[in-house]
Design a protein around this motif. Structure first.
Motif, PDB file in Angstrom:
ATOM      1  N   ASP A 117       0.889  -1.223  -0.069  1.00 31.20           N
ATOM      2  CA  ASP A 117       0.013   0.076  -0.106  1.00 31.20           C
ATOM      3  C   ASP A 117       0.728   1.202   0.071  1.00 31.20           C
ATOM      4  O   ASP A 117       0.431   2.360  -0.445  1.00 31.20           O
ATOM      5  CB  ASP A 117      -1.014  -0.112   1.278  1.00 31.20           C
ATOM      6  CG  ASP A 117      -2.012  -0.864   1.268  1.00 31.20           C
ATOM      7  OD1 ASP A 117      -2.137  -1.734   0.036  1.00 31.20           O
ATOM      8  OD2 ASP A 117      -2.654  -1.383   2.237  1.00 31.20           O
ATOM      9  N   ARG A 118       2.137   0.919   0.522  1.00 30.67           N
ATOM     10  CA  ARG A 118       2.920   2.431   0.625  1.00 30.67           C
ATOM     11  C   ARG A 118       3.774   2.699  -0.555  1.00 30.67           C
ATOM     12  O   ARG A 118       4.623   3.605  -0.547  1.00 30.67           O
ATOM     13  CB  ARG A 118       3.857   2.276   2.028  1.00 30.67           C
ATOM     14  CG  ARG A 118       2.982   2.320   3.304  1.00 30.67           C
ATOM     15  CD  ARG A 118       3.711   2.155   4.495  1.00 30.67           C
ATOM     16  NE  ARG A 118       4.792   2.929   4.614  1.00 30.67           N
ATOM     17  CZ  ARG A 118       4.733   4.244   5.311  1.00 30.67           C
ATOM     18  NH1 ARG A 118       3.366   4.439   5.933  1.00 30.67           N
ATOM     19  NH2 ARG A 118       5.652   4.794   5.573  1.00 30.67           N
ATOM     20  N   THR A 119       3.748   1.810  -1.618  1.00 34.20           N
ATOM     21  CA  THR A 119       4.707   1.989  -2.745  1.00 34.20           C
ATOM     22  C   THR A 119       4.079   3.006  -3.706  1.00 34.20           C
ATOM     23  O   THR A 119       2.992   2.886  -3.950  1.00 34.20           O
ATOM     24  CB  THR A 119       4.798   0.545  -3.457  1.00 34.20           C
ATOM     25  OG1 THR A 119       5.269  -0.466  -2.680  1.00 34.20           O
ATOM     26  CG2 THR A 119       5.614   0.914  -4.685  1.00 34.20           C
ATOM     27  N   PRO A 120       4.883   4.113  -3.856  1.00 34.99           N
ATOM     28  CA  PRO A 120       4.306   5.086  -4.859  1.00 34.99           C
ATOM     29  C   PRO A 120       4.233   4.665  -6.187  1.00 34.99           C
ATOM     30  O   PRO A 120       5.083   3.879  -6.670  1.00 34.99           O
ATOM     31  CB  PRO A 120       5.334   6.304  -4.535  1.00 34.99           C
ATOM     32  CG  PRO A 120       6.520   5.461  -4.264  1.00 34.99           C
ATOM     33  CD  PRO A 120       6.032   4.501  -3.406  1.00 34.99           C
ATOM     34  N   ASP A 121       3.264   5.151  -6.905  1.00 30.26           N
ATOM     35  CA  ASP A 121       3.023   4.867  -8.375  1.00 30.26           C
ATOM     36  C   ASP A 121       3.923   5.793  -9.091  1.00 30.26           C
ATOM     37  O   ASP A 121       4.390   6.787  -8.803  1.00 30.26           O
ATOM     38  CB  ASP A 121       1.618   4.884  -8.755  1.00 30.26           C
ATOM     39  CG  ASP A 121       0.985   6.166  -8.489  1.00 30.26           C
ATOM     40  OD1 ASP A 121       1.458   7.267  -9.142  1.00 30.26           O
ATOM     41  OD2 ASP A 121      -0.225   6.048  -8.252  1.00 30.26           O
ATOM     42  N   LEU A 122       4.025   5.512 -10.614  1.00 31.86           N
ATOM     43  CA  LEU A 122       5.002   6.256 -11.385  1.00 31.86           C
ATOM     44  C   LEU A 122       4.621   7.582 -11.718  1.00 31.86           C
ATOM     45  O   LEU A 122       5.402   8.399 -11.668  1.00 31.86           O
ATOM     46  CB  LEU A 122       5.198   5.345 -12.692  1.00 31.86           C
ATOM     47  CG  LEU A 122       5.609   4.223 -12.755  1.00 31.86           C
ATOM     48  CD1 LEU A 122       5.753   3.429 -14.054  1.00 31.86           C
ATOM     49  CD2 LEU A 122       7.244   4.357 -12.299  1.00 31.86           C
ATOM     50  N   TYR A 123       3.157   7.690 -11.673  1.00 28.77           N
ATOM     51  CA  TYR A 123       2.619   9.170 -11.826  1.00 28.77           C
ATOM     52  C   TYR A 123       2.777   9.806 -10.712  1.00 28.77           C
ATOM     53  O   TYR A 123       3.420  11.211 -10.914  1.00 28.77           O
ATOM     54  CB  TYR A 123       1.076   9.027 -12.279  1.00 28.77           C
ATOM     55  CG  TYR A 123       0.508  10.496 -12.653  1.00 28.77           C
ATOM     56  CD1 TYR A 123       1.005  10.995 -13.820  1.00 28.77           C
ATOM     57  CD2 TYR A 123      -0.363  11.132 -12.035  1.00 28.77           C
ATOM     58  CE1 TYR A 123       0.649  12.444 -14.268  1.00 28.77           C
ATOM     59  CE2 TYR A 123      -0.851  12.400 -12.081  1.00 28.77           C
ATOM     60  CZ  TYR A 123      -0.285  13.066 -13.324  1.00 28.77           C
ATOM     61  OH  TYR A 123      -0.695  14.355 -13.835  1.00 28.77           O
ATOM     62  N   GLN A 124       2.605   9.492  -9.500  1.00 31.76           N
ATOM     63  CA  GLN A 124       3.240  10.104  -8.192  1.00 31.76           C
ATOM     64  C   GLN A 124       4.704  10.678  -8.268  1.00 31.76           C
ATOM     65  O   GLN A 124       5.005  11.749  -8.149  1.00 31.76           O
ATOM     66  CB  GLN A 124       3.023   9.469  -7.216  1.00 31.76           C
ATOM     67  CG  GLN A 124       1.300   9.185  -6.786  1.00 31.76           C
ATOM     68  CD  GLN A 124       1.200   8.341  -5.680  1.00 31.76           C
ATOM     69  OE1 GLN A 124       2.067   7.459  -5.322  1.00 31.76           O
ATOM     70  NE2 GLN A 124      -0.163   7.854  -5.081  1.00 31.76           N
ATOM     71  N   LEU A 125       5.505   9.671  -8.849  1.00 34.90           N
ATOM     72  CA  LEU A 125       6.992   9.990  -9.012  1.00 34.90           C
ATOM     73  C   LEU A 125       7.324  11.082  -9.989  1.00 34.90           C
ATOM     74  O   LEU A 125       8.170  12.075  -9.981  1.00 34.90           O
ATOM     75  CB  LEU A 125       7.819   8.683  -9.130  1.00 34.90           C
ATOM     76  CG  LEU A 125       7.973   7.963  -7.962  1.00 34.90           C
ATOM     77  CD1 LEU A 125       8.562   6.728  -8.479  1.00 34.90           C
ATOM     78  CD2 LEU A 125       8.374   8.284  -6.861  1.00 34.90           C
ATOM     79  N   ARG A 129       0.549  14.620  -1.860  1.00 34.63           N
ATOM     80  CA  ARG A 129      -0.005  14.151  -0.490  1.00 34.63           C
ATOM     81  C   ARG A 129      -0.030  12.543  -0.682  1.00 34.63           C
ATOM     82  O   ARG A 129       0.381  12.251   0.411  1.00 34.63           O
ATOM     83  CB  ARG A 129      -1.370  14.913  -0.173  1.00 34.63           C
ATOM     84  CG  ARG A 129      -1.415  16.250   0.122  1.00 34.63           C
ATOM     85  CD  ARG A 129      -2.630  16.576   1.015  1.00 34.63           C
ATOM     86  NE  ARG A 129      -3.890  16.188   0.117  1.00 34.63           N
ATOM     87  CZ  ARG A 129      -4.438  17.140  -0.794  1.00 34.63           C
ATOM     88  NH1 ARG A 129      -3.921  18.590  -0.753  1.00 34.63           N
ATOM     89  NH2 ARG A 129      -5.257  17.022  -1.248  1.00 34.63           N
ATOM     90  N   ALA A 130      -0.603  11.998  -1.677  1.00 30.08           N
ATOM     91  CA  ALA A 130      -0.387  10.728  -1.750  1.00 30.08           C
ATOM     92  C   ALA A 130       0.791  10.052  -1.774  1.00 30.08           C
ATOM     93  O   ALA A 130       1.147   9.069  -1.208  1.00 30.08           O
ATOM     94  CB  ALA A 130      -1.322  10.131  -3.117  1.00 30.08           C
ATOM     95  N   LEU A 131       1.784  10.740  -2.429  1.00 35.35           N
ATOM     96  CA  LEU A 131       3.393  10.409  -2.627  1.00 35.35           C
ATOM     97  C   LEU A 131       4.019  10.492  -1.078  1.00 35.35           C
ATOM     98  O   LEU A 131       4.651   9.324  -0.614  1.00 35.35           O
ATOM     99  CB  LEU A 131       4.190  11.119  -3.443  1.00 35.35           C
ATOM    100  CG  LEU A 131       5.393  10.774  -3.441  1.00 35.35           C
ATOM    101  CD1 LEU A 131       5.794   9.559  -4.029  1.00 35.35           C
ATOM    102  CD2 LEU A 131       6.206  12.130  -4.260  1.00 35.35           C
ATOM    103  N   GLU A 132       3.500  11.422  -0.518  1.00 32.26           N
ATOM    104  CA  GLU A 132       4.287  11.525   0.894  1.00 32.26           C
ATOM    105  C   GLU A 132       3.565  10.573   2.037  1.00 32.26           C
ATOM    106  O   GLU A 132       4.339  10.081   2.634  1.00 32.26           O
ATOM    107  CB  GLU A 132       3.826  13.073   1.346  1.00 32.26           C
ATOM    108  CG  GLU A 132       4.554  14.169   0.570  1.00 32.26           C
ATOM    109  CD  GLU A 132       4.455  15.627   1.141  1.00 32.26           C
ATOM    110  OE1 GLU A 132       5.312  16.455   1.057  1.00 32.26           O
ATOM    111  OE2 GLU A 132       3.319  15.644   1.418  1.00 32.26           O
ATOM    112  N   ASP A 133       2.278  10.258   1.709  1.00 35.29           N
ATOM    113  CA  ASP A 133       1.647   9.322   2.644  1.00 35.29           C
ATOM    114  C   ASP A 133       2.226   7.881   2.287  1.00 35.29           C
ATOM    115  O   ASP A 133       2.639   7.049   3.168  1.00 35.29           O
ATOM    116  CB  ASP A 133       0.237   9.230   2.309  1.00 35.29           C
ATOM    117  CG  ASP A 133      -0.496  10.382   2.916  1.00 35.29           C
ATOM    118  OD1 ASP A 133      -0.127  11.043   3.769  1.00 35.29           O
ATOM    119  OD2 ASP A 133      -1.985  10.583   2.378  1.00 35.29           O
TER     120      ASP A 133
END
Length: 307
Positions: free
Chosen positions: A10-18, A49-53
């Motif tokens: 759940d805590r893995t960021p996706d490519l768009y967030q990066l 915010r989703a990336l930081e979470d």
């Protein structure tokens, strides 16, 4: 799935967030970042915010007026860029495999066409671009050369223009035409002759189903003064044609490179400046133009074409 594994996933960021992270880090301005990503400022804020979470750490310090990277953001930015670069390499590698053509492709060619520099350059480039494509080479007789393409006996061919309807071509080379004479002919000692000099010479013919218009073009029939060519015995390939010439059964006309490709005892070549140049072409059945393997050959051949 265990709770610990679920929390990591759940805590893995996706490519768009990066991607949002790296663009905002470069712009340090929500409006400009949103414009580059063709989205809105609220959407950028949600992604950050989703990336930081997901990471569990703040990557930006932001106020109503300013945006700056936190120490954690500074440290993570090179890693984010590397992940995006790796993903791009993955996509490009996958695209190459999608474009790569496999299977068997049958090449035909008349005379020594397959051995020419332009044909070899094309075959080398094709092997480099599509290593899993198996190429078969077949020598075609004069009579069958066009029918082989139209009947799908071969997929592509190295031929000489002109070609009949139903066949498309890409020009690869252009060179003068020469006359091939028996060594004992009085004209054989001359380096250059005219069509008038050849007016009374019999010309070796080609068998059907070779189009008559194709061989009439090669033999300049009719001649400029309107006289018709007198045809003699037919020969279906270069070797038979040269043998007929050497025996004195007629003359023939070939591309000028025949001097190097087909030197034979009893045969001499002479220039005929009145003849238009000969064009070597890559040819395929028009019905199969967009077939993946034919399209691959056309793409590889495009940089080799003469203008």
């Amino acid at each position: 799935m265990t709770e610990s594994l679920r929390s990591v996933t759940d805590r893995t960021p996706d490519l768009y967030q990066l991607q949002v992270f790296t663009v905002l880090a470069e712009e340090l301005h929500f409006g400009r970042a949103a414009a580059r990503l063709f989205t809105t400022q609220p959407a950028i804020s949600r992604r950050v915010r989703a990336l930081e979470d997901a990471l569990g750490v703040a990557v930006f310090d932001r106020t109503s007026r300013t945006v700056s990277l936190t120490p954690a953001g500074e440290a993570l930015l090179p890693e984010a860029r590397e992940v995006l670069a790796a993903a791009d390499r993955l996509r490009r590698a996958a695209a190459r495999h999608v474009r790569e053509v496999t299977g068997r492709l049958r090449f035909g060619g008349i005379g020594g066409e397959v051995a020419t520099d332009y044909a070899q350059a094309l075959l080398t480039a094709l092997a480099r671009a599509h290593p899993r494509l198996t190429v078969e080479l077949r020598t075609l007789g004069f009579g069958e050369q066009f029918e082989a393409l139209l009947r799908d006996d071969v997929d592509v061919a190295f031929l000489r223009a002109p070609v009949p309807p139903g066949i498309q071509t890409l020009p690869l080379s252009r060179e003068p035409r020469v006359v091939c004479l028996p060594a004992g002919d009085p004209l054989a000692a001359r380096g250059t002759v005219t069509l008038a000099d050849l007016a009374h010479h019999t010309v070796v013919d080609v068998p059907p189903p070779a189009p008559r218009a194709w061989w009439d073009h090669w033999t300049a029939n009719p001649r400029p003064d309107g006289t018709r060519v007198r045809y003699g015995p037919a020969a279906d390939d270069i070797e038979a044609m040269l043998a007929a010439v050497a025996r004195g059964h007629g003359i023939t006309f070939l591309p000028s490179r025949a001097r190097d490709f087909h030197p034979r005892p009893g045969v001499r070549y002479a220039d005929v400046p009145e003849l238009s140049p000969s064009t070597a072409v890559l040819a395929w059945n028009a019905r199969h133009r967009d077939r993946p393997d034919i399209a691959a050959v056309r793409t590889v051949a495009a940089p080799l074409r003469i203008r």
